[in-house]
Structure formats: structure tokens, C-alpha cells
Design an enzyme around this catalytic site. Structure first.
Site, PDB file in Angstrom:
ATOM      1  N   HIS A 195       0.321  -1.390   0.290  1.00  0.00           N
ATOM      2  CA  HIS A 195       0.510  -0.171  -0.038  1.00  0.00           C
ATOM      3  C   HIS A 195       0.376   1.470  -0.171  1.00  0.00           C
ATOM      4  CE1 HIS A 195      -3.894  -1.891   1.015  1.00  0.00           C
ATOM      5  NE2 HIS A 195      -4.041  -1.657   0.103  1.00  0.00           N
ATOM      6  N   HIS A 295      -6.270  -3.976 -10.858  1.00  0.00           N
ATOM      7  CA  HIS A 295      -6.798  -3.664  -9.796  1.00  0.00           C
ATOM      8  C   HIS A 295      -8.267  -3.751  -9.589  1.00  0.00           C
ATOM      9  CE1 HIS A 295      -7.088  -0.493  -6.193  1.00  0.00           C
ATOM     10  NE2 HIS A 295      -6.163  -1.789  -5.996  1.00  0.00           N
TER      11      HIS A 295
END
Length: 383
Positions: A195, A295
Site C-alpha cells: 500500500h 486492480h
């Protein structure tokens, strides 16, 4: 056939963020669905963009998808697009493809050059959201394997998303990765999510410490805006490096390729600019021998369907994301959502995207509130 109406829906997904859908209707009754990427409390900013962009579509042909996307960026956004704009445009663009496919009676992937494969591999994500200890991660991972998933993605790092972390947090992340590997065995692919949270010194240390579990990839070890930092981490580990979910359009991906900063990119069809832009980004990656793993922190309905159609046409496709936490809401609002079988989704053969949404169910789940969600779960840290 001309576009007659554009509207958006904010849907309560019973989780950390809402979902945003867009319906584009034509004067002959044909309609298409799209989905926008969103984040906590960003919903109304995105739907405001949908409303304003929609004004420019009324009376136009739904077939002129590339032209609309280009002028939306050049004239509406004045070449200053940010996440809210690109997410809104992506949803509208998907809906236009859905209309065109329905009008011609073919799946969208047949309009993009045809399929390169007959099924799309997926990895499970979201399954570890409520876990904290290595044992909890391990138990949750086994449940996903029991469901037939052969690849699992998770963020093992405790605490808030910060560039500099303690040795204790490093050790906790390393222990969690090893616990999951011990739980699922050697044949399940583990995709380690970071992240964008680490400075290179931490990213390299962690990569070295988990190398023995043979991770499938190491995703966004550093913020993507510093491509040199990503390239530094990539040069110091043999675990494949992934980045791209925070980058929009072909222009933003160029430097990743030129500096050999990544092995795999993960563009999101709900914020890159849409289906065609994602396909073009993948084409840019081909001569650099970079793989593509879209994604999808979005629904496993409309967004996943759009992702499946793009993935079918990409020669350098590897795997895509399936967010298990959104299954209940998608089951409630969606007709014909993609189904996972043994870690794969078969290609649909219905016209357009092959999915539909129940507008009554969308209205029941309407959520336009702000300020009532949890920003990650560590936002209360600080003075």
C-alpha cells in the site's frame, strides 16, 4: 441512436466505502452500466463529475467512445485530471462499451480485438480485513483456499500507513507472511500488499526477510510518485515488483516502463479512464516485457465484468483481483455477476458487459452520507 440520460447511484456496500455505479441510457431504450472507483467519503465528488460530464453526452452517439474520452480530458478537465475525474469518466466509458456491445449483439471483448484466453485467473483479496495476529491471518487464508482460490493477496503490516515503521512492525509483518505460507502450503501464490507505505530501506529489509516463502509479488513497496525509489527496491530484490493502481492514463505509466521500475503493473479499469485506456496501457507495457494484473478494489459485479473483458484481450495479462467482501452487496443488486470457479472466471458470452443491476435494489441501498465511515482503521493516531 443518441444518448438521452446519464445518472449515477451511490450504494451502501456495508463496508469501509460505498460503491458508485453509472447508467447511460439512449433514446431507443438501450442502456449500459459502468462503475467508478471510489474511496471513503469521495462518493459525491465523483458523482458530481458524472453529472457534469453527462451534460456533454446528451444527444451524442454512444459509439464515439474514444473521442468523448479525449475531449473530456482536454476540454472538460483542461488536461488537469485527478482521481475523481478519472473515476467518473471510467464509469461512463464502461457504460458506453456496454451499450455498443448490446447494440451489436456481441461481448465487449469481441470489440477489442477478441479474446486471448477463455478464462481469467483471479486472486482473493479483502479476506484479511478483520485479522490482526499471524494466526488469524493463517486461519482466514485457509478458508479462502478451501473455497478454491489459488492466489491470495494481503497487507501484513500493522499500524497506520507510514513511510517509517518500527522494527516491531517489520517483524510482525514478516511473521504474518510466514504464518500464511505455513498454513496454505507451497502451491498457493501469495501476493504481498504494501500500500505504498514504506521508505526503500524498510521495503528492502522486508523483501529480504520474506524471500524464503517465494512471494508471487511485492506490491507498491513505495509511493509510486517517486519512480526512482521503486526502481531502487526492484534492483535490490528478485521478488517481482508491482505498481500502478494510483496512476491514471498512459502518460502516468510511461516513466515506470522507461526506468524499469516494475515487473507488473496493476491499472484499475474504474479509474484509469476506462476499458480502452486500460487496454492501451497494457499495450504500452508489452515491449517493455511488463505483465498486467488489473486492480479491482471495486464490486465483483460491473467493475469485475469490465475487468474481465479487458483482461481477455491483453496478451501480457497475469491475474486480476476479486474482492470477496463485496460479494453480499453484489448478490443483492446484480444480475449475471461473474462467478469464480477454481480460481478462474470463464469469459461471458452475453452482449455488452454481460451484467445488469437492479435499480430497485440500488435505491434500497442508496447512501449519500459523508463522514460516517472509518478512514482505514488507524485515523485516530496523532496528537
Amino acid at each position: 441512436m443518441k444518448i438521452a440520460n446519464v445518472r449515477s447511484y451511490i450504494v451502501n456496500a456495508d463496508g469501509p466505502k460505498n460503491l458508485v455505479f453509472v447508467r447511460v441510457e439512449t433514446d431507443d431504450g438501450t442502456y449500459g452500466w459502468g462503475e467508478a472507483y471510489t474511496q471513503t467519503d469521495r462518493d459525491t465528488a465523483i458523482t458530481a463529475h458524472v453529472e457534469r460530464l453527462g451534460h456533454y453526452l446528451i444527444g451524442r452517439s454512444p459509439f464515439n467512445i474514444k473521442h468523448f474520452s479525449q475531449v473530456a480530458y482536454e476540454d472538460f478537465a483542461a488536461k488537469r485530471g485527478a482521481m475523481d475525474f478519472w473515476s467518473a469518466l471510467s464509469a461512463i466509458e464502461q457504460a458506453l462499451w456496454d451499450i455498443v456491445g448490446k447494440s451489436l449483439g456481441v461481448p465487449v471483448y469481441d470489440l477489442l480485438g477478441g479474446a486471448c484466453r477463455d478464462k481469467i485467473r483471479v486472486y482473493a483479496n479483502g479476506w484479511s480485513d478483520d485479522t490482526e495476529t499471524p494466526n488469524e491471518y493463517a486461519d482466514a487464508a485457509k478458508q479462502m483456499v478451501d473455497r478454491g482460490f489459488t492466489a491470495l493477496k494481503f497487507d501484513p503490516f500493522p499500524g497506520p500507513w507510514r513511510l517509517y515503521i518500527s522494527r516491531d512492525d517489520e517483524a510482525a509483518a514478516i511473521d504474518t507472511v510466514h504464518a500464511v505460507r505455513d498454513a496454505v502450503g507451497p502451491d498457493i501464490d501469495l501476493l504481498i500488499e504494501v500500500h505504498r507505505r514504506l521508505a526503500p530501506m524498510h521495503a528492502v529489509r522486508v523483501a529480504d526477510a520474506i524471500r524464503d516463502v517465494d512471494p508471487f509479488w511485492f506490491e507498491e513497496p513505495c509511493p509510486a510518485e517517486n519512480v526512482d525509489a521503486l526502481a531502487e527496491v526492484r534492483s535490490r530484490t528478485d521478488i517481482p515488483i508491482v505498481a500502478g493502481e494510483t496512476l491514471y492514463t498512459k502518460a502516468a505509466f510511461r516513466e515506470l516502463f522507461e526506468k524499469r521500475a516494475v515487473d507488473i503493473i496493476n491499472p484499475d479499469v474504474c479509474n484509469t479512464g476506462g476499458i480502452l485506456e486500460t487496454k492501451e496501457i497494457a499495450a504500452m507495457a508489452e515491449p517493455y516485457y511488463v505483465g498486467v494484473s488489473p486492480h479491482n478494489y471495486n464490486s465483483v459485479g460491473v467493475a469485475l465484468a469490465s475487468t474481465v473483458h479487458v483482461s481477455a484481450c491483453i496478451p501480457n495479462f497475469i491475474i486480476t483481483e476479486y474482492w470477496v467482501n463485496f460479494e453480499p452487496v453484489v448478490e443483492d443488486i446484480t444480475v449475471g455477476a461473474p462467478q469464480v470457479d477454481g480460481g478462474y472466471i470463464p469469459l461471458p458470452d452475453a452482449p455488452g458487459l454481460g451484467v445488469d443491476l437492479d435499480e430497485n435494489a440500488l435505491e434500497r441501498r442508496a447512501d449519500i452520507s459523508v463522514g460516517n465511515k472509518t478512514i482505514r482503521k488507524y485515523s485516530d493516531e496523532g496528537p
